[in-house]
Design an enzyme around this catalytic site. Structure first.
Site, PDB file in Angstrom:
ATOM      1  N   GLY A 112      -1.031  -2.347   6.465  1.00 25.56           N
ATOM      2  CA  GLY A 112      -2.071  -3.255   6.957  1.00 25.56           C
ATOM      3  C   GLY A 112      -2.738  -2.671   8.196  1.00 25.56           C
ATOM      4  O   GLY A 112      -3.022  -1.477   8.265  1.00 25.56           O
ATOM      5  N   SER A 166     -11.399  -2.216   4.897  1.00 22.91           N
ATOM      6  CA  SER A 166     -10.011  -1.758   4.759  1.00 22.91           C
ATOM      7  C   SER A 166      -9.525  -1.179   6.085  1.00 22.91           C
ATOM      8  O   SER A 166     -10.327  -0.848   6.957  1.00 22.91           O
ATOM      9  CB  SER A 166      -9.967  -0.664   3.690  1.00 22.91           C
ATOM     10  N   THR A 180       0.851  -1.189   0.000  1.00 19.42           N
ATOM     11  CA  THR A 180       0.000   0.000   0.000  1.00 19.42           C
ATOM     12  C   THR A 180       0.889   1.241   0.000  1.00 19.42           C
ATOM     13  O   THR A 180       2.100   1.150   0.207  1.00 19.42           O
ATOM     14  CB  THR A 180      -0.975  -0.014   1.206  1.00 19.42           C
ATOM     15  N   THR A 190      -3.962   1.297  -2.778  1.00 18.25           N
ATOM     16  CA  THR A 190      -3.430  -0.057  -2.589  1.00 18.25           C
ATOM     17  C   THR A 190      -3.858  -1.021  -3.685  1.00 18.25           C
ATOM     18  O   THR A 190      -4.910  -0.837  -4.310  1.00 18.25           O
ATOM     19  CB  THR A 190      -3.870  -0.621  -1.220  1.00 18.25           C
ATOM     20  N   ASN A 223      -3.490  -4.135  -2.383  1.00 20.50           N
ATOM     21  CA  ASN A 223      -3.407  -5.080  -1.271  1.00 20.50           C
ATOM     22  C   ASN A 223      -1.995  -5.631  -1.148  1.00 20.50           C
ATOM     23  O   ASN A 223      -1.051  -4.877  -1.093  1.00 20.50           O
ATOM     24  CB  ASN A 223      -4.465  -6.183  -1.361  1.00 20.50           C
TER      25      ASN A 223
HETATM   26  N1  GLY Z   1      -5.627  -3.990   1.604  1.00 23.14           N
HETATM   27  C1  GLY Z   1      -5.305  -3.454   2.856  1.00 23.14           C
HETATM   28  C2  GLY Z   1      -6.339  -2.546   3.389  1.00 23.14           C
HETATM   29  O1  GLY Z   1      -7.115  -1.975   2.633  1.00 23.14           O
HETATM   30  O2  GLY Z   1      -6.422  -2.392   4.584  1.00 23.14           O
END
Ligand code: GLY
Length: 572
Positions: free
Chosen positions: A475, A454, A383, A401, A403
């Site tokens: 994260g 998210s 991200t 992001t 991911n």
């Molecule tokens: N893909 C990580 C988030 O959106 O938290």
């Protein structure tokens, strides 16, 4: 939504404390600065994770663009030069502040599940979770939101045309740029999976190997797709030739996207979460992010303590206990607001925070197992986040992001688009962890057209004299990084100090404090351990990019996390 306290949580909190009121009386605070007074910085600042992207944003500002045009330029350039973190095959969340009318808005360009989403695709024949379909290849990819989000920002908030704002990204993709250590490392790390898909191997590997550091790297397919978006807006991606290619590639590789999934995608404008804390107003991300709710809950709990009068041990204790309680809640209740009813009135209520605060013991950690159920994330290093303030005082906090590192590792042939693996952010298999250790609830179960939860927490902190635009990847640690950044800003730290500050993190489960090397001295570590905390040393995490504005001196500051050399914070 009506106020409906969770009596199970409240009563257990009270039980834990035996009815003793532990919180100090909150110190008097000045009313939160409602909004930035009408004043313009007269110059601009951008901090992003890659110097090409920061320069692209400054280029667009120099052409007469505003912070929102610059945000489009920075995001699109990151799609080209930092594909391991974000891109037009993924999504983003942004908090924007428009100076002329003090308008705050949240842009939700989060991916959605395709209509044909089927939970069975993410389970093996023996009933165990299929981590491969969740994280790699086309089944792991949600319908991208970034192109629609960029079109929305450009058309509704920008001053320049989409062509002008996308021009730097298109030029860099077409003419090439030098591969940096981060990109080289990301491709090397994902090499095996990239080799599984011919278009991914063709794009990212040369003779089966990652491109060498400092070699020139071009992305002509992505340049063409960006040109198509520049010329036709949403129709340049979600309909016509690009959409045909995306769907054909996904289907040929076993995925289930349809042209209707792409044609029906919409980026959304939502009302951001606002929370007042010690004379500052924090404007942050609402669901489908869990970040803003958690940050607000933590700040509401902390508002009953005077952290400034405490030593480090006590301060860390209360912050960790607030983190623990907010993370306990965040996966249980939250999901896509268009699909699930969430008790936001409860979670954001000062009364609810009062109850939680009462349950914090003055000198002891509360074992997470003593709190009613909840589920948690684990950290990550993917991200990207960037922050912008322009000469007029417009602001953009954008977290974007695909991911996990390099998303699904699946490139749709002929488009240059690396697809995300955001489907893993759904609770694909009940009570089985995702890549961040997340055990989701029904609120975050996958469904056709639904957005996955998210942790992204782009935020703007507005005080009477000082403002910060802040965010980070990482994260679930995004939430605690942004929280700690907000606290450090309110303590008076500069952009550079905030980005560099050592970090700690607790997310309810696992019941341990993740500690960056060097955060606590041996005496503090010993005292926290004695209070019942398990401290776990960890390599550094995050990639914070923060811009601040001191309105008394009219000074802007921009800082990119010193832990990562590729970033650039620059004042124009
Ligand atoms: N893909 C990580 C988030 O959106 O938290």
């Amino acid at each position: 939504m009506s106020f409906s306290p969770n009596w199970q949580v409240l009563s257990l909190s009270l039980l834990l404390v035996g009815g003793t009121a532990l919180a100090e009386a909150p110190p008097k605070t000045t009313p939160a600065a409602n909004h930035v007074a009408r004043q313009r910085p007269g110059h601009a600042a951008i901090a992003s994770a890659n110097f090409h992207a920061t320069e692209a944003g400054l280029e667009v500002l120099a052409k007469g663009g505003n912070a929102f045009d610059a945000a489009v330029a920075v995001a699109a350039t990151l799609s080209v030069v930092e594909p391991e973190s974000s891109g037009i095959g993924g999504g983003f969340m942004a908090v924007l502040h428009r100076a002329k009318d003090n308008h705050d808005v949240f842009i939700d360009a989060r991916e959605t599940a395709p209509a044909a989403v089927d939970s069975k695709d993410y389970v093996n024949a023996d009933g165990s979770p299929n981590r491969d379909t969740a994280l790699k290849g086309p089944l792991s990819a949600g319908i991208p939101g970034e192109p629609a989000g960029l079109v929305l920002i450009a058309r509704r908030y920008g001053r320049l045309s989409l062509q002008q704002s996308l021009a730097p990204a298109i030029r860099i993709a077409r003419d090439g740029f030098k591969v940096d250590a981060r990109l080289h490392g990301a491709i090397a790390g994902e090499q095996k999976d990239l080799q599984r898909w011919p278009a991914s191997a063709a794009k990212y590997l040369q003779d089966g190997k990652p491109p060498a550091e400092d070699s020139l790297w071009r992305d002509p397919d992505q340049a063409r797709t960006l040109e198509s978006i520049a010329a036709h807006g949403n129709d340049g991606f979600y309909r016509g030739e690009t959409a045909d290619k995306l769907v054909a590639a996904v289907k040929a590789a076993g995925g289930n996207w349809t042209l209707a999934d792409l044609a029906s995608y919409k980026a959304m404008e939502r009302t951001p979460i606002s929370v007042d804390y010690r004379g500052y107003r924090i404007v942050t991300a609402p669901p489908p992010s869990s970040g803003g709710v958690a940050i607000a809950e933590i700040l509401n709990i902390l508002s009953g303590f005077d952290l400034s009068k405490m030593g480090q041990v006590q301060r860390v204790h209360f912050i960790v206990e607030a983190m623990r309680r907010a993370f306990r809640d965040h996966n249980d209740y939250l999901g896509d607001p268009d699909f699930v009813k969430m008790p936001l009135d409860m979670l954001l209520s000062p009364f609810y925070a009062d109850g939680l605060r009462q349950g914090i013991l003055p000198d002891k950690a509360t074992p997470s197992s003593m709190l009613p159920r909840a589920e948690a994330h684990e950290p990550g290093m993917h991200t990207t986040h960037f922050s912008i303030i322009d000469a007029d005082g417009n602001m953009a906090a954008v977290t974007s992001t695909v991911n996990y590192t390099m998303g699904s590792t699946f490139v749709a042939a002929g488009t240059g688009v690396l697809l995300n693996d955001e489907m893993d952010d759904f609770a694909l298999v009940p009570n089985k962890p995702n890549v961040y250790g997340l055990l989701g609830s029904v609120a975050n179960a996958p469904a056709a057209g639904k957005r996955m939860l998210s942790s992204m927490s782009p935020s703007i902190v507005i005080g009477a004299d000082r403002t910060a635009v802040i965010g980070s990847p990482g994260g679930s640690t995004i939430i605690t990084q942004v929280l700690e950044g907000i606290l450090h800003f309110i303590d008076g730290e500069s952009a550079q100090q905030i980005a560099a500050h050592k970090r700690f993190h607790h997310q309810y489960m696992p019941d341990e404090v993740m500690v960056e090397d060097g955060t606590f001295d041996p005496a503090t570590s010993a005292a926290l351990t004695k209070m019942g905390y398990t401290l776990k040393q960890h390599e550094s995490w995050g990639f914070m990019n923060v811009v601040t504005w001191d309105r008394k001196t009219n000074k802007l500051d921009a800082a990119s996390d010193p832990r990562r050399p590729s970033g650039l914070g620059k004042v124009q």
